[in-house]
Design an enzyme around this catalytic site. Structure first.
Site, PDB file in Angstrom:
ATOM      1  N   ASP A 193       0.825  -1.202   0.000  1.00  0.00           N
ATOM      2  CA  ASP A 193       0.000   0.000   0.000  1.00  0.00           C
ATOM      3  C   ASP A 193       0.864   1.258   0.000  1.00  0.00           C
ATOM      4  O   ASP A 193       2.083   1.205   0.180  1.00  0.00           O
ATOM      5  CB  ASP A 193      -1.002  -0.020   1.157  1.00  0.00           C
ATOM      6  CG  ASP A 193      -0.341  -0.005   2.529  1.00  0.00           C
ATOM      7  OD1 ASP A 193       0.669   0.706   2.694  1.00  0.00           O
ATOM      8  OD2 ASP A 193      -0.829  -0.695   3.440  1.00  0.00           O
ATOM      9  N   LYS A 194       0.239   2.382  -0.213  1.00  0.00           N
ATOM     10  CA  LYS A 194       0.958   3.650  -0.388  1.00  0.00           C
ATOM     11  C   LYS A 194       1.902   3.953   0.768  1.00  0.00           C
ATOM     12  O   LYS A 194       3.020   4.440   0.565  1.00  0.00           O
ATOM     13  CB  LYS A 194      -0.065   4.777  -0.552  1.00  0.00           C
ATOM     14  CG  LYS A 194       0.522   6.179  -0.662  1.00  0.00           C
ATOM     15  CD  LYS A 194      -0.575   7.179  -0.962  1.00  0.00           C
ATOM     16  CE  LYS A 194      -0.058   8.611  -0.930  1.00  0.00           C
ATOM     17  NZ  LYS A 194       0.074   9.106   0.456  1.00  0.00           N
TER      18      LYS A 194
END
Length: 215
Positions: free
Chosen positions: A76-77
């Site tokens: 994820d980011k």
């Protein structure tokens, strides 16, 4: 289709891509060249090809003439570290499937003065949003006055697996870094840098997948 200069109408005609010459509409057909890459994904970078919010993506780190590759799973980011990318979709699927049980190791910095309690809780399994989240193992790597680093090994990775476990434990994740996938480790690869997966690494990873399937 022409095979070695002769017209063939049977689509199931056996061919040897190493020796045979294939042409469709007089245009030569070559075997697809597979690419296997390792990226040290920086924090704040998304794994999509394009982002409607204009954020940096993992594709910003690749050469423009590189064949199309796709991430093998996701980070994820807010997460960082080892990300595999390839245009070999069948190989990627074998790594991602839970049946492969390819171990993925993460180093996780949490805000906690009781990291041993957190390790004990996640070792037992965590119920989150009606789903049981499990790990293979966890240890405390080091601790400070208000935070600690854990090493967590997963046999499968569900959506936001570690972060959801930490939410239930009531601790904040400060950093989440994937350091290895099976025998492939991040090593000294700098953030934002890309390298090819070595032949030895791919063979070792394939052997892990085969062994787990056979077991």
């Amino acid at each position: 289709m022409k095979l070695n200069g002769r017209v063939r109408r049977d689509p199931e005609t056996p061919v040897d891509l190493r020796r045979d010459k294939i042409a469709v509409s007089e245009s030569p057909v070559a075997a697809r060249e597979f690419v296997y890459l390792v990226l040290n994904k920086p924090r704040g970078v998304v794994t999509t090809a394009s982002d409607e919010k204009g954020r940096a993506t993992v594709y910003d780190f690749f050469e423009k003439n590189l064949p199309w590759v796709a991430p093998v799973g996701r980070l994820d980011k807010a997460s960082e570290g080892l990300l595999l990318l390839t245009n070999d979709s069948e190989w990627a699927a074998r790594i991602i499937t839970p049946d492969s049980h390819v171990e993925k190791i993460y180093h996780v910095q949490i805000r906690s003065i009781e990291p041993e309690r957190v390790v004990e809780e996640i070792r037992a399994g965590i119920q989150a949003q009606g789903e049981l989240l499990r790990i293979q193992r966890a240890t405390v790597l080091r601790r400070g006055r208000s935070n600690a680093w854990l090493e967590i090994a997963l046999g499968e990775g569900k959506n936001r697996h570690i972060r959801r476990m930490m939410d239930v434990c009531g601790v904040e994740v400060l950093r989440l870094l994937r350091v290895s996938i099976g025998p492939v480790s991040l090593g000294a690869l700098a953030k934002g840098k890309v390298r090819e997966l070595s032949a030895e690494e791919k063979i070792s990873l394939d052997e892990v997948i085969e062994a787990n399937h056979d077991g």
